[in-house]
Scaffold this active site. Structure first.
Site, PDB file in Angstrom:
ATOM      1  CG  ASP A  82      37.485  45.460  39.668  1.00 52.23           C
ATOM      2  OD1 ASP A  82      38.009  45.704  40.767  1.00 52.23           O
ATOM      3  OD2 ASP A  82      36.986  46.349  38.953  1.00 52.23           O
ATOM      4  CD  GLU A 140      40.018  50.670  41.070  1.00 51.65           C
ATOM      5  OE1 GLU A 140      40.527  51.797  41.096  1.00 51.65           O
ATOM      6  OE2 GLU A 140      40.207  49.883  40.136  1.00 51.65           O
TER       7      GLU A 140
END
Length: 155
Positions: A82, A140
């Site tokens: 991400d 994350e």
């Protein structure tokens, strides 16, 4: 030459490939909790280069094993999929003075580079290497949720 020196040399020798992979990854928006398309891209990439053990778990983490990790010392890599995007359209990439940048924001390279390096390394799976285990986590940027959801039996 020990293997980490060989890896450093490989990345240096294949910098253009890594940059092109970063361009490809950035074109696949992967907001936290919406990384499925990037996870599927990475899984397909590894299958296309011959990895036989590619898993996508319930959270969309991707786990790839190359070689017999049980037989000896394995090298593990981990990066997250991400990225914080400036808006829903993603990045506008620009190259200035030999540097790849994103207009109006950071490039999100805190782990896009890690993902691209692992893809480039495993694409060129011609050189001898120790057994490898690569983990691409999700979510994350919003709290390490993907990493916290990894299960021991995946490894």
């Amino acid at each position: 030459m020990i293997w980490n020196e060989a890896l450093e040399q490989y990345v240096s020798d294949h910098q253009d490939e890594v940059v092109e992979l970063i361009r490809t990854l950035v074109a696949i928006p992967a907001f936290s909790n919406h990384e499925q398309a990037r996870a599927e891209f990475c899984a397909k990439w590894f299958r296309d280069v011959g990895a036989e053990d590619v898993k996508i778990d319930e959270a969309s983490n991707v786990i790839v094993t190359l070689g017999d990790v049980q037989a000896g010392k394995a090298v593990a890599f981990m990066a997250h999929l991400d990225t914080v995007f400036p808006d829903e359209t993603g990045f506008e990439l620009v190259e200035e003075d030999g540097w790849l940048k994103a207009r109006g924001t950071t490039l999100g390279a805190d782990d896009g580079v890690g993902v691209a390096m692992m893809l480039a390394l495993l694409e060129a799976d011609q050189k001898p290497h120790p057994p490898l285990e690569c983990v691409f986590t999700v979510m994350e940027e919003i709290g390490l949720n993907g990493a916290q959801g990894l299960k021991k039996d995946y490894f």
